[in-house]
Structures are given as structure tokens and as C-alpha cells.
Write an enzyme that holds these catalytic residues in place. Structure first.
Site, PDB file in Angstrom:
ATOM      1  N   CYS A 169       0.700  -0.804  -0.288  1.00  0.00           N
ATOM      2  CA  CYS A 169       0.289   0.137   0.169  1.00  0.00           C
ATOM      3  C   CYS A 169       0.758   1.629   0.186  1.00  0.00           C
ATOM      4  CB  CYS A 169      -0.715   0.293   1.352  1.00  0.00           C
ATOM      5  SG  CYS A 169      -1.704  -1.743   1.881  1.00  0.00           S
ATOM      6  N   ARG A 202       6.459 -11.149   5.768  1.00  0.00           N
ATOM      7  CA  ARG A 202       5.540 -11.132   6.273  1.00  0.00           C
ATOM      8  C   ARG A 202       6.290 -11.756   7.196  1.00  0.00           C
ATOM      9  NH1 ARG A 202      -0.671 -10.240   4.908  1.00  0.00           N
ATOM     10  NH2 ARG A 202      -0.356  -8.594   3.942  1.00  0.00           N
ATOM     11  N   GLN A 205       1.532 -10.494  -3.954  1.00  0.00           N
ATOM     12  CA  GLN A 205       0.118 -10.486  -3.576  1.00  0.00           C
ATOM     13  C   GLN A 205      -0.352 -10.079  -4.708  1.00  0.00           C
ATOM     14  OE1 GLN A 205       0.072  -7.514  -0.257  1.00  0.00           O
ATOM     15  NE2 GLN A 205      -2.255  -8.727   0.670  1.00  0.00           N
ATOM     16  N   ASP A 219      -1.859  -7.749  -5.557  1.00  0.00           N
ATOM     17  CA  ASP A 219      -2.494  -6.253  -5.488  1.00  0.00           C
ATOM     18  C   ASP A 219      -2.806  -5.494  -5.867  1.00  0.00           C
ATOM     19  OD1 ASP A 219      -3.196  -5.089  -2.985  1.00  0.00           O
ATOM     20  OD2 ASP A 219      -1.110  -4.968  -1.781  1.00  0.00           O
ATOM     21  N   HIS A 234      -4.382  -1.237  -5.746  1.00  0.00           N
ATOM     22  CA  HIS A 234      -4.538   0.547  -5.237  1.00  0.00           C
ATOM     23  C   HIS A 234      -5.918   1.200  -5.670  1.00  0.00           C
ATOM     24  CE1 HIS A 234      -2.010  -1.458  -2.769  1.00  0.00           C
ATOM     25  NE2 HIS A 234      -2.837  -1.241  -1.587  1.00  0.00           N
ATOM     26  N   LYS A 270     -15.076  -3.768   4.610  1.00  0.00           N
ATOM     27  CA  LYS A 270     -14.448  -5.167   3.936  1.00  0.00           C
ATOM     28  C   LYS A 270     -14.985  -6.128   3.147  1.00  0.00           C
ATOM     29  CE  LYS A 270     -12.401  -8.095   7.296  1.00  0.00           C
ATOM     30  NZ  LYS A 270     -11.387  -9.030   7.203  1.00  0.00           N
ATOM     31  N   HIS A 306      -8.620  -1.292  -1.356  1.00  0.00           N
ATOM     32  CA  HIS A 306      -7.545  -2.478  -1.503  1.00  0.00           C
ATOM     33  C   HIS A 306      -7.409  -4.128  -1.845  1.00  0.00           C
ATOM     34  CE1 HIS A 306      -4.782   0.015   1.678  1.00  0.00           C
ATOM     35  NE2 HIS A 306      -5.568   0.250   1.768  1.00  0.00           N
TER      36      HIS A 306
HETATM   37 ZN    ZN Z   1      -3.203  -2.003   0.350  1.00  0.00          ZN
END
Ligand code: ZN
Ligand code: ZN
Length: 643
Positions: free
Chosen positions: A333, A362, A380, A382, A384, A463, A509
Site C-alpha cells: 500500500c 511477513r 500478492q 494487489d 489500489h 471490507k 485495497h
Molecule cells: Zn493495500
């Protein structure tokens, strides 16, 4: 008092009553199967006395909360059985979990899988003894004294850690008493017969590797015997499909002590991964996303601004460069936000959908690591999305459609959960209202059924989670869509509105696969390693009957290779039957067998994983049909009488 039941009907009572009494008043049948109650949304004992207006739902083993109560009671029965058989064993904790329950126990000497049968037999006796289960509370010092007297040091520690003033409750059944917040069934008999001890594992006390390693006994319980049997069959099937075992057999990935939790992808696994990523890129390009890539290492001040340094540091790996603190990104992010802020933005640029196949690290405790399902480094998928408040609904719908398209392609069914504002949260009521409505209206507009988890959202926004159901009925949480007003604020993001003024964008996200590594683990188990042709690392294996046909086999291989099909030739001096069996073990979708007849006539004999012997074909026609199958990503049906 007025009691509002689940169906909306209202019962009125002059005096306080227990949940069980109210259940009996509704019907004797309901009281018989009741496991627990839910008063104003909170799960309580059947013993709990209700003395004021409330909503009440009676839970049975068909409800999640009722089943959890049944399972948790079974965990006490298991603990009691263990104390009878091993009086010196010390009890730690025994909660219900998604698929059953466990109890962590400190045994004086290790137990083996065979001992589980003995424990089960003792549990059977306890259930048969039909011991009433009673609840009582004690003041703190007496509670500690009781557990000291019973020589249960872990329980003493648990009580000592309870906040001052918290009610300390115990449950007693026969000669056995356990510290517990409840709720519980009324009698050991109600645990029934549908339970099974499934496995033993090691678990650190309180999940901390500096503490003593205890023995965790996993078990499960159901309301009905048939449900237990179906579950045990599923476990057997899951064992056969274990992605760690198949990953090794199929040469997809490996783990090494040199980096616990950091997977190595082998050549075939890399083909699979890249095929998924190619698909992801095509799909997202079509859906109007741009792709970015942000650094893996960024400095401390950035992570302080994003809040990760304060709230997520225990899961982050850090390093020092030129005397300055840096962190290895656990999320993409902040990088995405910096990219947004790299130039002035106008409302005309929005929505801006920025995808990133970002590698994140992580820290997971070593005991939690599990193949590709739980790793310390993953990719990920991902993205945004930066947008105006008016765009929330359409953007959420867009993402939900994308997720639907992906899961449907792999043959996954799924269900959706909407999580709303938690108690400890940031932002105004207005923002939360608008965001939650945006998510809700998008789900409604799509006609998607969903469950609402009140108060389960992130502290920065509500979410939507997508839980997919695999071929053997297990669910996996993969996709999420998360709305966020906090990060744009922390980083002071702006865009120029149509009114010429500065405004703050809202951010989404979202992930579809979640972690690519974990999704590959799920796919391996879902397909039991037999991937659809478009995903298969090797799509065709050419098998010459003997050395004499090696040249023709090579010619066929080249033809397939030129057409963009992933092909290998097996030129070893092995019998054809052996080569076929091995290709089958490798779950290769198509085998092409070439011998004298095929060479003379310029044909190939095709065998597939779907239909067995498909006869002789002209290579061009075979390639054409194969290309169509691959391009359409269709999974061919497997004929029942496969040879
Ligand atoms: Zn994010
Ligand atoms: Zn309990």
C-alpha cells in the site's frame, strides 16, 4: 419482559427465565436439541438467566454457534478423559475451531497416535455417564487457590492474566472441573456419539516459541454421525491431495532449511505461476488497470507515516542501510500511495486502478508455517484503486465481478462476507456510513448473497471477503475488497475536483488470488494436481514406442512447440507402458504415442487424461483442437470409464 425471537415473534414473561426454560416454552423438541443461546447477538449458556427485554436466538448444532458449543463441550469431555487416564497431565487451553476443537496438554511423557483410541474410549464412558455440567464462579484468590490445589499451573497463569474485576467461571462435570468462560451444553450426554480425535501436533504454550512445547490433540464433533463421516472422508481425500506431497511428486516447488517459510519454485512450478500471472495481467488490462512495481525495501519514516511501524512491526523484517532503519515491505500500500502522489491528479484521472504483483515478506512463527499455505514471502496480486466518493459503488461492483470471473474459471463456488465498523476505529460516522452503504449497495446490485459480520471490519474501513469452496468442500478466504479513508489522509493525497478545489480520494485495497503462492497450493489440492490443460506445466508428452521413432517424435515435438504448446518427449529406452504410466502419474493432460504406423501415415495416436484413448489423429487437427481448449481455458470433463 419481552423476548423477541429470530422469526420476529415476541414472547412475554412475568419473571426472569433461563434460556433453556424459554426454549422449553417454545417447544420441547427445540429444548432437546438446543446447544446455546444468542442474547442480543452474544452467545450464552442455556443456563443464562434472562431478566430484561432482548432478542433471543436458540442455537442448535445446525448453527455455527451451537456447533461450537457442542465441540467445546466435547473438548472438556476429552480433557476429563485425559485426566482420568493420565492424572499427572496438565491442562492448558481447549477451544473450538473452524473444523472441530483441540486441547493443549502438558503430558508427563509423550503420547502416540495409538493413545488417541484409548482417550476416545474413555470419552465414550463419560458421555454415557450423563454427567450434569454445572457452572460456578469464584473470586480471583479462590479461583487461583482451586487451580493450585488441582496442580494446574497453566490455569493459574491464565487466571492471573485476567483483568481485575473479570468474572472467573468454572464448569464442573462429575469429578472434573475446568476454568472456562463457556458456554457449554447442560450434560455430557448431549455431546453424543459423532466425535473423533484426529491428530496430534506440537504447540507452544501461548504460541510463543520461548515457552514449553505442549501436545495439541486435534479432534472434531458434529451433531450427526453422517456429518462426522462425511468430514472424515474429506480429511482422507485432503491427505491424498496434500499440496506438499503433490508439489514434490510433480516437481512444482520445494522448501529448504536454508530459508524456512521461503518457497523455491522449481521449473514446472514456475510455468504454473507464470501462466497464472499472464492470465492475471490480461484480465486486469481488460478491466482498465495499469500495472506498477514498487520497491521491496523502504525507509522507516514511510512505515511510520503509514502506521505499520507502530502497529505491524512484529510481523516485519527490518534492515539497516547507511545507518538508517529500513523495512522489507509486508504490504504494497505505501508504495502504491507514493506512486499516486508522484504527480498532480485530477478528477478526470479517477478512478485510477493501479495493480501490483508485489512480493511481500511477513514474519510468521515457525510453528505456523505450512507448505505454500502459510509462508513468510509471497506475491500478492494487489491493486489500489483511487476514486471519488461517487465512484465507490461502481468500483466495488467492478472488483466483485472480476473476482467472480476468476473463481468461476477454476470451478470454485464462493460465499461473501461484509464486515462493518469495529468499536476501535478511525474516521467519522459519516465516512463509515457512506463506505458501508457503498459496499452493501454494490453487493445488492450484483444480487450476491452475503453474511454481515458486525464490527469485524478493519480499523480504517469496512471490507468484503470472498471465501471460495474447493472440490472437497473446504473453504479458503482469498479475495478481499477493503475500503480505506485513513491512508489517503495520512499521506495527504489529493485530486483536483471539477469545482477546481482540492479533494481527498478514497482508496480501495483489493486482491483476487490473495497470495499467488497460497492460491497455487489451493489449486494443487482442488485439482489434485490434474490441472486444466491451459495451466498444466507440461501439456503434451510425446512417447516414441522405440528408439527407431525418435526422429519422428522430435518432428512432432517441434510442431507442437512451434504452435506454442508446452511439450516434452520421453526418449528413454523404457517400455511404452511404463512411459504412459509415468506420464499419467505426472497428470499430463495429453500423450501422443508414435510408432511405425503413425510415422508411415504421418499421424499421431492421442491418449488423454479426460477420455483415455482418443485414436489416431492428424497432427494439425490435434494441434488446432488443443489450441482451442487452451485458449478458452475450458476444463474438459473426465469420462467415467477412463482407461
Ligand atoms: Zn493495500
Ligand atoms: Zn469450556
Amino acid at each position: 419482559m419481552k423476548i423477541t425471537l429470530k422469526d420476529g415473534s415476541v414472547k412475554e414473561y412475568a419473571q426472569a427465565m433461563s434460556v433453556l426454560d424459554i426454549a422449553s416454552d417454545i417447544s420441547a423438541g427445540l429444548a432437546r436439541v438446543a446447544c446455546a443461546g444468542e442474547v442480543d447477538g452474544e452467545r450464552v449458556d442455556l443456563r443464562t438467566v434472562v431478566d430484561k427485554d432482548c432478542t433471543l436466538n436458540i442455537l442448535t448444532a445446525k448453527d455455527e454457534g451451537g456447533l461450537a458449543t457442542l465441540r467445546h463441550t466435547a473438548s472438556h469431555v476429552m480433557a476429563q478423559a485425559i485426566k482420568r487416564l493420565y492424572p499427572e497431565a496438565k491442562l492448558a487451553i481447549g477451544p473450538s475451531i473452524a473444523d472441530g476443537f483441540y486441547y493443549d496438554i502438558d503430558f508427563a511423557s509423550p503420547i502416540a497416535a495409538e493413545d488417541l483410541e484409548k482417550i476416545e474410549a474413555e470419552m465414550k464412558k463419560i458421555v454415557k455417564e450423563a454427567l450434569p455440567i454445572e457452572r460456578f464462579t469464584l473470586p480471583r484468590n479462590e479461583a487461583i487457590a482451586l487451580m493450585k490445589e488441582k496442580e494446574e499451573p497453566y490455569k493459574v497463569e491464565l487466571i492471573e492474566d485476567l483483568p481485575e474485576g473479570e468474572e472467573i467461571s468454572f464448569y464442573r462435570q462429575g469429578d472434573f472441573t475446568d476454568l472456562c468462560a463457556g458456554p457449554h451444553l447442560m450434560n455430557t450426554k448431549e455431546v453424543g456419539k459423532a466425535y473423533k480425535l484426529t491428530s496430534i501436533a506440537g504447540a507452544y504454550w501461548r504460541g510463543d516459541e520461548h515457552n514449553k512445547m505442549l501436545t495439541r490433540i486435534y479432534a472434531t464433533a458434529f451433531g450427526k454421525k453422517e456429518e462426522l463421516e462425511a468430514y472424515l472422508t474429506m480429511l482422507e481425500e485432503a491427505k491424498k491431495r496434500d499440496h506438499r506431497k503433490l508439489g514434490k511428486e510433480l516437481g512444482l516447488f520445494m522448501m529448504h532449511d536454508a530459508g524456512p517459510g521461503f518457497p523455491f519454485f522449481l521449473p514446472k512450478g514456475m510455468v504454473l505461476k507464470n501462466t497464472l500471472l499472464d492470465y492475471w495481467r490480461q484480465l486486469h488490462k481488460k478491466a482498465g488497470y495499469v500495472e506498477i512495481s514498487t520497491p521491496i525495501i523502504l525507509n522507516r519514516s514511510l512505515w511510520e507515516t503509514s502506521g505499520h511501524w507502530d502497529h505491524y512491526k512484529n510481523n516485519m523484517y527490518t534492515t539497516v542501510i547507511d545507518g538508517q532503519d529500513y523495512a522489507i515491505k509486508p504490504m504494497n500500500c505505501p508504495g502504491g500511495v507514493l506512486t499516486y502522489a508522484s504527480e498532480p491528479r485530477s478528477y478526470r484521472d479517477l478512478p485510477l486502478r493501479m495493480g501490483e504483483l508485489g512480493i511481500v515478506h511477513r514474519h510468521e512463527k515457525s510453528g505456523q508455517l505450512h507448505g505454500l499455505m502459510r509462508v513468510r514471502c509471497f506475491t500478492q496480486d494487489d491493486a489500489h484503486i483511487f476514486m471519488t466518493p461517487e465512484q465507490i459503488k461502481d468500483e466495488i461492483m467492478g472488483v466483485a465481478k472480476l473476482i467472480n470471473e476468476v473463481y468461476t474459471l477454476f470451478g470454485f463456488k464462493y460465499h461473501v462476507e461484509l464486515s462493518t465498523r469495529p468499536e476501535d476505529s478511525m474516521g467519522s460516522d459519516e465516512d463509515w456510513e457512506m463506505a458501508t452503504e457503498g459496499l452493501r449497495s454494490a453487493l445488492d446490485a450484483l444480487g450476491l448473497d452475503y453474511v454481515v459480520n458486525e464490527g469485524d471490519g478493519a480499523f480504517y474501513g469496512p471490507k468484503i471477503d470472498f471465501h471460495l469452496v474447493d472440490a472437497i468442500g473446504r473453504t479458503w478466504q482469498c479475495g478481499t475488497i477493503q475500503l480505506d479513508f485513513q491512508l489517503p489522509q495520512r499521506f495527504e493525497l489529493e485530486y483536483q475536483g471539477a469545482d477546481g478545489e482540492k479533494h481527498r480520494p478514497i482508496m480501495i485495497h483489493r486482491v483476487v488470488f490473495g497470495s499467488i503462492e497460497r492460491f497455487i497450493g489451493i489449486l494443487i489440492e482442488h485439482f489434485a494436481g490434474a490441472f486444466p490443460t491451459w495451466l498444466a506445466p507440461v501439456q503434451v508428452k510425446v512417447l516414441p514406442i522405440s528408439d527407431k521413432y525418435a526422429d519422428y517424435a522430435e518432428k512432432v515435438r517441434k510442431q507442437l512447440d512451434d504452435a506454442g504448446i508446452r511439450v516434452e518427449v520421453d526418449t528413454r529406452a523404457e517400455k511404452i507402458g511404463y512411459k504412459i504410466r509415468e506420464a499419467q502419474m505426472q497428470k499430463v493432460p495429453y500423450m501422443v504415442i508414435v510408432g511405425q504406423k503413425e510415422e508411415e501415415e504421418g499421424l499421431v495416436s492421442v491418449r488423454s487424461r479426460f477420455a483415455g484413448d482418443e485414436g489416431q489423429k492428424n497432427p494439425e487437427e490435434f494441434i488446432k483442437a488443443l489450441k482451442e481448449e487452451i485458449d478458452s481455458k475450458i476444463q474438459r470433463e473426465v469420462k467415467a470409464q477412463e482407461a
